[in-house]
Design an enzyme around this catalytic site. Sequence first.
Site, PDB file in Angstrom:
ATOM      1  N   ARG A 125       0.851  -1.191   0.000  1.00 28.87           N
ATOM      2  CA  ARG A 125       0.000   0.000   0.000  1.00 28.87           C
ATOM      3  C   ARG A 125       0.886   1.239   0.000  1.00 28.87           C
ATOM      4  O   ARG A 125       1.847   1.337   0.770  1.00 28.87           O
ATOM      5  CB  ARG A 125      -0.946   0.015   1.206  1.00 28.87           C
ATOM      6  CG  ARG A 125      -1.944  -1.138   1.179  1.00 28.87           C
ATOM      7  CD  ARG A 125      -2.903  -1.129   2.332  1.00 28.87           C
ATOM      8  NE  ARG A 125      -3.722  -2.339   2.305  1.00 28.87           N
ATOM      9  CZ  ARG A 125      -4.592  -2.676   3.251  1.00 28.87           C
ATOM     10  NH1 ARG A 125      -4.746  -1.899   4.308  1.00 28.87           N
ATOM     11  NH2 ARG A 125      -5.295  -3.791   3.150  1.00 28.87           N
ATOM     12  N   ARG A 143       2.550   1.492  10.171  1.00 29.71           N
ATOM     13  CA  ARG A 143       2.091   1.851   8.822  1.00 29.71           C
ATOM     14  C   ARG A 143       3.270   1.737   7.853  1.00 29.71           C
ATOM     15  O   ARG A 143       4.004   2.686   7.625  1.00 29.71           O
ATOM     16  CB  ARG A 143       1.526   3.275   8.821  1.00 29.71           C
ATOM     17  CG  ARG A 143       0.676   3.617   7.605  1.00 29.71           C
ATOM     18  CD  ARG A 143       0.149   5.040   7.711  1.00 29.71           C
ATOM     19  NE  ARG A 143      -0.719   5.212   8.845  1.00 29.71           N
ATOM     20  CZ  ARG A 143      -2.027   4.949   8.830  1.00 29.71           C
ATOM     21  NH1 ARG A 143      -2.592   4.505   7.735  1.00 29.71           N
ATOM     22  NH2 ARG A 143      -2.775   5.149   9.901  1.00 29.71           N
ATOM     23  N   GLU A 193      -6.649  -0.550  15.157  1.00 30.13           N
ATOM     24  CA  GLU A 193      -7.238  -1.557  14.286  1.00 30.13           C
ATOM     25  C   GLU A 193      -6.216  -2.619  13.868  1.00 30.13           C
ATOM     26  O   GLU A 193      -5.118  -2.308  13.425  1.00 30.13           O
ATOM     27  CB  GLU A 193      -7.805  -0.895  13.020  1.00 30.13           C
ATOM     28  CG  GLU A 193      -8.422  -1.883  12.047  1.00 30.13           C
ATOM     29  CD  GLU A 193      -8.486  -1.361  10.626  1.00 30.13           C
ATOM     30  OE1 GLU A 193      -8.393  -2.175   9.694  1.00 30.13           O
ATOM     31  OE2 GLU A 193      -8.592  -0.127  10.456  1.00 30.13           O
ATOM     32  N   SER A 239     -10.415  -6.166  10.031  1.00 36.09           N
ATOM     33  CA  SER A 239     -11.589  -5.512   9.469  1.00 36.09           C
ATOM     34  C   SER A 239     -12.464  -6.578   8.816  1.00 36.09           C
ATOM     35  O   SER A 239     -12.018  -7.304   7.926  1.00 36.09           O
ATOM     36  CB  SER A 239     -11.169  -4.463   8.431  1.00 36.09           C
ATOM     37  OG  SER A 239     -12.292  -3.757   7.960  1.00 36.09           O
ATOM     38  N   ARG A 293       2.159  -5.312  11.757  1.00 38.83           N
ATOM     39  CA  ARG A 293       1.374  -4.466  12.662  1.00 38.83           C
ATOM     40  C   ARG A 293       1.013  -5.187  13.954  1.00 38.83           C
ATOM     41  O   ARG A 293       1.043  -4.588  15.042  1.00 38.83           O
ATOM     42  CB  ARG A 293       0.104  -3.970  11.962  1.00 38.83           C
ATOM     43  CG  ARG A 293      -0.810  -3.188  12.900  1.00 38.83           C
ATOM     44  CD  ARG A 293      -2.010  -2.591  12.219  1.00 38.83           C
ATOM     45  NE  ARG A 293      -1.638  -1.428  11.425  1.00 38.83           N
ATOM     46  CZ  ARG A 293      -2.464  -0.405  11.180  1.00 38.83           C
ATOM     47  NH1 ARG A 293      -3.682  -0.401  11.653  1.00 38.83           N
ATOM     48  NH2 ARG A 293      -2.060   0.606  10.453  1.00 38.83           N
TER      49      ARG A 293
END
Length: 428
Positions: free
Chosen positions: A258, A273, A347, A350, A388
Amino acid sequence: MLDLKFIRENPGEVRRAAEVKRVPLDVSELLRVDRELLALKQRVEAMQAERNVNAKLVPRATPDERGGLIQKGKDLGESLKALEPELRAHEDALKQLLLQVPQIPHRSVPLGRDDSENVELRKEGAPPTFDFAPKDHVALLEQHGWADPERVAQVSGSRSYLLKGEGARLEWAILTLALDMLQERGFEMLSTTALVRPETFVGSGHFPGGEDQVYKIEGDELMLAGTAEVPVNSLYAGEILPESGLPLRYAAYSSAFRSEAGSAGRDVRGLIRVHEFKKVEQYVLMQANEEAALDMFAAILGNAEAILQALELPYRVVQNCTGDMGAGKVLMYDIEAWVPSEGLYRETHSCSYLGDWQARRTGLRYKGEDGKIHFAYTLNNTGIAAPRILVPFLENHQQADGRIRVPAALRPYLGGKDVLGQATATSS
């Protein structure tokens, strides 16, 4: 993408969905283009029918009539040819508008603008209390020599990561634990590529709108996916599957990429991130039955919670509001793990139920027991994403001497060790 008949019959409901999901869709424009396209198609069909009738008259015509009929056929052919650009333009315009149509949110979804208005459903596990000054995950990695951010930045730039020794082994152990747990629950493991064609992003719903988050391979018609959902969602594109073979449940492992466009200055330190990571994704393709789909939603949510519970991490489950659930979702929950150094939940998972929204884009269909062809329903949820997950893992399981406690479920993947790392020289 929704059924066009539904949009025509329920424009107010579609407008409302676009409004609460903050999707810039002009439903009136869509319906106008649709009406004009229908009128054009009717004209074309009428002219084609007239040309066919005219062609049948030619062989039976007298010599005096034949020339006029032949000329009429040519004129009709030219008129049809002249309409083709307008017809194609309307078809393309309608397709682009349909790709922007959001899914209708489930009646339980709370209204809200962004993630600040998500609704906490419950908390599981208690955040740890420390009788020492706890470190953040970056300090813990540095203490044990498990990362080398400076060297990897020279090689790969910012937002890159490199894990070493027990740090790398820990990452792999957590990924493997998650895969094993999902396989035990009936999910077939897939190891898939992140290299995909642009149309797969359209099929999954990441395009149009998410182009700035994706890396493109220059000189090639390939891009790098940010989740295995993208390639897996297109594995059966255009096919008609037998209902007896459903549901298809996959635990898909892949690298993920990403660009993190728009996140400048956010979470630049550590592992939260990064541009490239590893991910295990739950993906389900199933019959078009909402009751069964909601049961499946609960099941894949439960799988993710079971993984966090095996890792002995405190977390909470939140329901995403309309403004934070994405255009294609009927229902969406996030799971957020506790990060002690920040005193908040972040988070990690999801969970999404999309109805037939992706299936209509990708052409995912099955032949039902009734003999009819139906669009399938799709769901997805994170199994685990690394690195993460190491942020809450390291911070929640740190001990006073800096070593990391290993939960019982993870020990078989780490040679039976119950702690990782070396104690600090100042430990007491």
